[in-house]
Design a protein around this motif. Structure first.
Motif, PDB file in Angstrom:
ATOM      1  N   SER A 174       0.840  -1.184   0.000  1.00  0.00           N
ATOM      2  CA  SER A 174       0.000   0.000   0.000  1.00  0.00           C
ATOM      3  C   SER A 174       0.885   1.249   0.000  1.00  0.00           C
ATOM      4  O   SER A 174       1.695   1.447   0.904  1.00  0.00           O
ATOM      5  CB  SER A 174      -0.918   0.030   1.216  1.00  0.00           C
ATOM      6  N   PHE A 175       0.709   2.064  -1.043  1.00  0.00           N
ATOM      7  CA  PHE A 175       1.409   3.339  -1.165  1.00  0.00           C
ATOM      8  C   PHE A 175       0.406   4.488  -1.018  1.00  0.00           C
ATOM      9  O   PHE A 175       0.650   5.591  -1.475  1.00  0.00           O
ATOM     10  CB  PHE A 175       2.077   3.444  -2.537  1.00  0.00           C
ATOM     11  N   LEU A 176      -0.724   4.227  -0.383  1.00  0.00           N
ATOM     12  CA  LEU A 176      -1.779   5.215  -0.251  1.00  0.00           C
ATOM     13  C   LEU A 176      -1.241   6.501   0.375  1.00  0.00           C
ATOM     14  O   LEU A 176      -0.639   6.483   1.450  1.00  0.00           O
ATOM     15  CB  LEU A 176      -2.916   4.647   0.605  1.00  0.00           C
ATOM     16  N   TYR A 177      -1.418   7.602  -0.330  1.00  0.00           N
ATOM     17  CA  TYR A 177      -0.953   8.930   0.093  1.00  0.00           C
ATOM     18  C   TYR A 177       0.569   9.016   0.282  1.00  0.00           C
ATOM     19  O   TYR A 177       1.074   9.960   0.882  1.00  0.00           O
ATOM     20  CB  TYR A 177      -1.626   9.381   1.391  1.00  0.00           C
ATOM     21  N   ALA A 178       1.308   8.052  -0.209  1.00  0.00           N
ATOM     22  CA  ALA A 178       2.776   8.087  -0.070  1.00  0.00           C
ATOM     23  C   ALA A 178       3.361   9.141  -1.016  1.00  0.00           C
ATOM     24  O   ALA A 178       2.743   9.544  -2.001  1.00  0.00           O
ATOM     25  CB  ALA A 178       3.371   6.714  -0.368  1.00  0.00           C
ATOM     26  N   ASP A 179       4.564   9.568  -0.724  1.00  0.00           N
ATOM     27  CA  ASP A 179       5.282  10.539  -1.540  1.00  0.00           C
ATOM     28  C   ASP A 179       6.482   9.827  -2.161  1.00  0.00           C
ATOM     29  O   ASP A 179       7.471   9.549  -1.480  1.00  0.00           O
ATOM     30  CB  ASP A 179       5.733  11.714  -0.668  1.00  0.00           C
ATOM     31  N   THR A 217      -1.107   8.791  -4.674  1.00  0.00           N
ATOM     32  CA  THR A 217       0.333   8.812  -4.408  1.00  0.00           C
ATOM     33  C   THR A 217       0.974   9.972  -5.161  1.00  0.00           C
ATOM     34  O   THR A 217       0.608  10.262  -6.291  1.00  0.00           O
ATOM     35  CB  THR A 217       0.962   7.468  -4.845  1.00  0.00           C
ATOM     36  N   LYS A 218       1.934  10.635  -4.552  1.00  0.00           N
ATOM     37  CA  LYS A 218       2.631  11.756  -5.190  1.00  0.00           C
ATOM     38  C   LYS A 218       3.801  11.218  -6.011  1.00  0.00           C
ATOM     39  O   LYS A 218       4.635  10.471  -5.497  1.00  0.00           O
ATOM     40  CB  LYS A 218       3.149  12.735  -4.143  1.00  0.00           C
ATOM     41  N   PHE A 219       3.853  11.653  -7.274  1.00  0.00           N
ATOM     42  CA  PHE A 219       4.917  11.224  -8.181  1.00  0.00           C
ATOM     43  C   PHE A 219       5.667  12.422  -8.768  1.00  0.00           C
ATOM     44  O   PHE A 219       6.133  12.366  -9.895  1.00  0.00           O
ATOM     45  CB  PHE A 219       4.337  10.413  -9.345  1.00  0.00           C
ATOM     46  N   GLN A 220       5.782  13.505  -8.029  1.00  0.00           N
ATOM     47  CA  GLN A 220       6.424  14.703  -8.560  1.00  0.00           C
ATOM     48  C   GLN A 220       7.863  14.393  -8.989  1.00  0.00           C
ATOM     49  O   GLN A 220       8.702  14.036  -8.175  1.00  0.00           O
ATOM     50  CB  GLN A 220       6.425  15.812  -7.498  1.00  0.00           C
ATOM     51  N   GLY A 221       8.127  14.509 -10.295  1.00  0.00           N
ATOM     52  CA  GLY A 221       9.479  14.287 -10.809  1.00  0.00           C
ATOM     53  C   GLY A 221       9.909  12.830 -10.837  1.00  0.00           C
ATOM     54  O   GLY A 221      11.081  12.532 -11.027  1.00  0.00           O
ATOM     55  N   CYS A 241      -3.840  -3.500  -9.718  1.00  0.00           N
ATOM     56  CA  CYS A 241      -3.546  -2.406  -8.786  1.00  0.00           C
ATOM     57  C   CYS A 241      -4.656  -1.357  -8.762  1.00  0.00           C
ATOM     58  O   CYS A 241      -5.354  -1.144  -9.747  1.00  0.00           O
ATOM     59  CB  CYS A 241      -2.239  -1.724  -9.176  1.00  0.00           C
ATOM     60  N   LYS A 242      -4.783  -0.689  -7.620  1.00  0.00           N
ATOM     61  CA  LYS A 242      -5.648   0.477  -7.488  1.00  0.00           C
ATOM     62  C   LYS A 242      -4.767   1.703  -7.655  1.00  0.00           C
ATOM     63  O   LYS A 242      -3.795   1.884  -6.919  1.00  0.00           O
ATOM     64  CB  LYS A 242      -6.308   0.518  -6.115  1.00  0.00           C
ATOM     65  N   LEU A 243      -5.129   2.538  -8.631  1.00  0.00           N
ATOM     66  CA  LEU A 243      -4.383   3.764  -8.900  1.00  0.00           C
ATOM     67  C   LEU A 243      -5.370   4.932  -8.953  1.00  0.00           C
ATOM     68  O   LEU A 243      -5.338   5.762  -9.852  1.00  0.00           O
ATOM     69  CB  LEU A 243      -3.627   3.624 -10.225  1.00  0.00           C
ATOM     70  N   LEU A 244      -6.252   4.995  -7.966  1.00  0.00           N
ATOM     71  CA  LEU A 244      -7.307   6.005  -7.925  1.00  0.00           C
ATOM     72  C   LEU A 244      -6.729   7.402  -7.760  1.00  0.00           C
ATOM     73  O   LEU A 244      -5.869   7.637  -6.913  1.00  0.00           O
ATOM     74  CB  LEU A 244      -8.261   5.723  -6.764  1.00  0.00           C
ATOM     75  N   GLY A 245      -7.218   8.338  -8.581  1.00  0.00           N
ATOM     76  CA  GLY A 245      -6.854   9.737  -8.424  1.00  0.00           C
ATOM     77  C   GLY A 245      -5.386  10.047  -8.644  1.00  0.00           C
ATOM     78  O   GLY A 245      -4.906  11.086  -8.208  1.00  0.00           O
ATOM     79  N   THR A 246      -4.682   9.195  -9.336  1.00  0.00           N
ATOM     80  CA  THR A 246      -3.252   9.407  -9.557  1.00  0.00           C
ATOM     81  C   THR A 246      -3.032  10.500 -10.601  1.00  0.00           C
ATOM     82  O   THR A 246      -3.646  10.490 -11.664  1.00  0.00           O
ATOM     83  CB  THR A 246      -2.578   8.099 -10.030  1.00  0.00           C
ATOM     84  N   ASP A 247      -2.153  11.441 -10.297  1.00  0.00           N
ATOM     85  CA  ASP A 247      -1.809  12.516 -11.225  1.00  0.00           C
ATOM     86  C   ASP A 247      -0.544  12.114 -11.980  1.00  0.00           C
ATOM     87  O   ASP A 247       0.569  12.286 -11.492  1.00  0.00           O
ATOM     88  CB  ASP A 247      -1.591  13.828 -10.475  1.00  0.00           C
ATOM     89  N   TRP A 248      -0.744  11.562 -13.173  1.00  0.00           N
ATOM     90  CA  TRP A 248       0.387  11.111 -13.993  1.00  0.00           C
ATOM     91  C   TRP A 248       1.080  12.286 -14.689  1.00  0.00           C
ATOM     92  O   TRP A 248       2.138  12.117 -15.272  1.00  0.00           O
ATOM     93  CB  TRP A 248      -0.096  10.093 -15.014  1.00  0.00           C
TER      94      TRP A 248
END
Length: 193
Positions: A39-44, A63-67, A78-85
């Motif tokens: 679980s990477f829920l809300y992870a950075d 999950t935050k994927f900045q950079g 996998c669940k990838l809800l609301g992910t900002d790609w």
């Protein structure tokens, strides 16, 4: 489980059942690693890189994927809800199978030749997204927004619940099937009898 990843690089590792809720895993490189039931829920995961990695039955929602950099990555179940790609540094060659990508956003992403299999995209957003030659095999695109997307030669022949405005998107040589393809005529103010 604070500070689980203490090294800068991991190679050929298998991580099973990790709960990384709200963890900061920044500037870490993973090569040929597997993440199963994690679980990477809300992870950075900002500024990290994942090369030739596999994510299985994991929750990667919000999950935050900045950079962050993804190359040759597979997501299975996998669940990838609301992910900002859109915040990624790079998303190169990825495959999604049996995934939930509801409310995910893919602004200005190059997803040419990407493969999406038996996945849901309810409320997802593809704005200025290059989906040329992409495959949506048995995917639910209910409520997904396509705006200025390039769908040239994309295969949506088994996709369903989509609503694509052909006047705002490029669909040259894209594959659709009936009866779902009838929805492509919705913005032409015509009557089908």
């Amino acid at each position: 489980m604070k500070g689980y990843f203490t090294h800068e690089e991991y190679e050929n590792e298998k991580f099973i059942g990790l709960d990384l809720l709200e963890e900061k895993i920044r500037d870490v490189s993973f090569f040929n690693c597997t993440f199963e039931r994690c679980s990477f829920l809300y992870a950075d995961l900002s500024l990290s890189s994942f090369d030739n990695c596999l994510f299985k039955h994991s929750n990667i929602s919000l999950t935050k994927f900045q950079g962050t950099h993804f190359f040759d990555v597979q997501f299975k179940g996998c669940k990838l809800l609301g992910t900002d790609w859109g915040s990624l540094r790079g998303l190169f060659k990825a495959e999604f199978t049996d995934c939930i990508l509801d409310s995910a956003v893919f602004p200005k992403r190059n997803l040419q030749y990407f493969s999406f299999i038996r996945s849901t995209f309810n409320g997802a957003s593809f704005i200025d997204t290059n989906l040329a030659h992409a495959v949506f095999d048995d995917c639910d695109l209910g409520g997904a927004l396509f705006d200025r997307a390039i769908l040239t030669e994309a295969d949506l022949s088994t996709a369903f619940n989509y609503s694509i405005d052909v006047s705002k998107n490029t669909i040259t040589k894209a594959k659709f099937s009936l009866p779902e393809a009838i929805i492509l005529l919705q913005n032409f103010n015509i009557q089908l009898i």
